[in-house]
Scaffold this active site. Sequence first.
Site, PDB file in Angstrom:
ATOM      1  NE  ARG A 233      40.059 -40.322 -29.044  1.00  0.00           N
ATOM      2  CZ  ARG A 233      40.397 -39.096 -29.571  1.00  0.00           C
ATOM      3  NH1 ARG A 233      41.015 -38.917 -30.339  1.00  0.00           N
ATOM      4  NH2 ARG A 233      40.456 -38.314 -28.582  1.00  0.00           N
TER       5      ARG A 233
ATOM      6  CG  HIS B  48      42.076 -34.609 -25.143  1.00  0.00           C
ATOM      7  ND1 HIS B  48      42.727 -34.928 -23.857  1.00  0.00           N
ATOM      8  CD2 HIS B  48      41.594 -35.745 -25.416  1.00  0.00           C
ATOM      9  CE1 HIS B  48      42.607 -36.206 -23.477  1.00  0.00           C
ATOM     10  NE2 HIS B  48      41.930 -36.801 -24.448  1.00  0.00           N
TER      11      HIS B  48
ATOM     12  CE  LYS C 143      35.657 -38.988 -28.492  1.00  0.00           C
ATOM     13  NZ  LYS C 143      35.924 -39.061 -27.019  1.00  0.00           N
TER      14      LYS C 143
ATOM     15  NE  ARG D 263      43.275 -40.848 -26.019  1.00  0.00           N
ATOM     16  CZ  ARG D 263      43.274 -39.894 -26.973  1.00  0.00           C
ATOM     17  NH1 ARG D 263      44.284 -39.842 -28.059  1.00  0.00           N
ATOM     18  NH2 ARG D 263      42.752 -38.812 -26.727  1.00  0.00           N
TER      19      ARG D 263
ATOM     20  CG  HIS E 296      41.374 -45.347 -24.475  1.00  0.00           C
ATOM     21  ND1 HIS E 296      41.253 -44.923 -25.470  1.00  0.00           N
ATOM     22  CD2 HIS E 296      41.301 -44.608 -23.197  1.00  0.00           C
ATOM     23  CE1 HIS E 296      40.787 -43.498 -25.134  1.00  0.00           C
ATOM     24  NE2 HIS E 296      40.666 -43.187 -24.153  1.00  0.00           N
TER      25      HIS E 296
ATOM     26  CE1 TYR F 189      45.627 -39.571 -18.902  1.00  0.00           C
ATOM     27  CE2 TYR F 189      44.787 -37.660 -20.185  1.00  0.00           C
ATOM     28  CZ  TYR F 189      45.039 -39.214 -20.069  1.00  0.00           C
ATOM     29  OH  TYR F 189      44.410 -40.030 -20.887  1.00  0.00           O
TER      30      TYR F 189
END
Length: 407
Positions: free
Chosen positions: A257, A378, A282, A355, A352, A387
């Site tokens: 990120r 994640h 995160k 990413r 992003h 995805y």
Amino acid sequence: MNQTTYLDRLTGLDGDNAPFANERYRYLRHCAERGATPASLEIKRKELLWIAAHLGPDASEGVDTQALQRMATERQRLRGAVTAAQRVVNIGRPWLRFLGWWREPTVVFQYQSQLEQYVTWMRNERGFTPSTVEQWSRMIGRFLRWCDQTNRQLRDLQPEDVDAYFVTQATGRWSRVSVANTASTLRAFLRYAAKRGMCTDRLAASICRPRLYRQESLPYAPDWFDVQRMLADAETDEPRDIRDRAILLLLAVYGMRSGEVAALRLDQINWEGRTLRLFRLKRRQPQIYPLVSSAAEALARYIDTVRPPSSCPEVFLCMHAPRRPLKAGSIYDVANRRFVALGIDAAHRGGHALRHACASRLLAEGLSIKEIGDHLGHRSAASTSIYAKVNMQALREVGAFDLGGLQ
């Protein structure tokens, strides 16, 4: 002559009785450590000496923009140049902020106190995170200012007024996600306001947010060929390109990120062990990655040949003085410049997007959703499952499946 000796000589020119000598010296040293040139330090020294002479003994209690502007006006009167006044502001304000003496101007509007009460309630009573407090206060403040500007009284607001806010402010400008988030935030605030007698309790119940469906949108990944074009475009001997290539590789290879790139420190790179220790925002925990050769070479070239000497632990610094660390918004600009310059058509053009390109490439190479999620940092597979909708190879295989004679 080293920086300390040079600064000692500069401050010695001011005499022993110069006001706020220690405060000025600390700030000049701070500027020198961030790459300020001797010529720049000399200009700052002269301006700070003049500003210090016009500060009162209670300056540590706070100096506001009106006080600084009066000094600037006086400086302009004496020097006869508009640039003299601007220099007082441009040099004085960062110094006062560094000392903690700057009193930020407050834009006062009719509902300022109600907003401040709600912010205090969010922070102290509900325990919201600083990020949530900042985002909610910004959205609610925008709504309350609109009420003030359109002469609407909070106690007299009707559902039609809230509808008018969304019609005039959101139409053609906000996405469905922005509308939904704003609706939820306003609903929470209006419930709070109704309990305290600021408005009718019908307002909160009248707000309906648009329904958002999980995985309703597609990821906005550029084609990997376009990512390679961006990396090739940055492969020059220009200092900015050397820095940008290292940033682009971190975004595209590790799926970092923008905030993670901006926060990357020198001590997180293990050159001997060929590893990269990242702090995923995160997950809020470190993850160890192999330092691939392309990223290692780009990082080493930037650090050895472009990055200026600095006490800052962050890897990426501004190209010009003051040499402060890059912010997340600057990482966005690094990627966006390449998208625009190369004419790459993409829904989003920031870091992003790279990413997302990283995730789509890993999926195309056969990695599982769990493996991709772990690579991207994640917390749950749900964040990665979007995805799976763009595995074009798998979709082609389904489309080519022979159903025989079945209709």
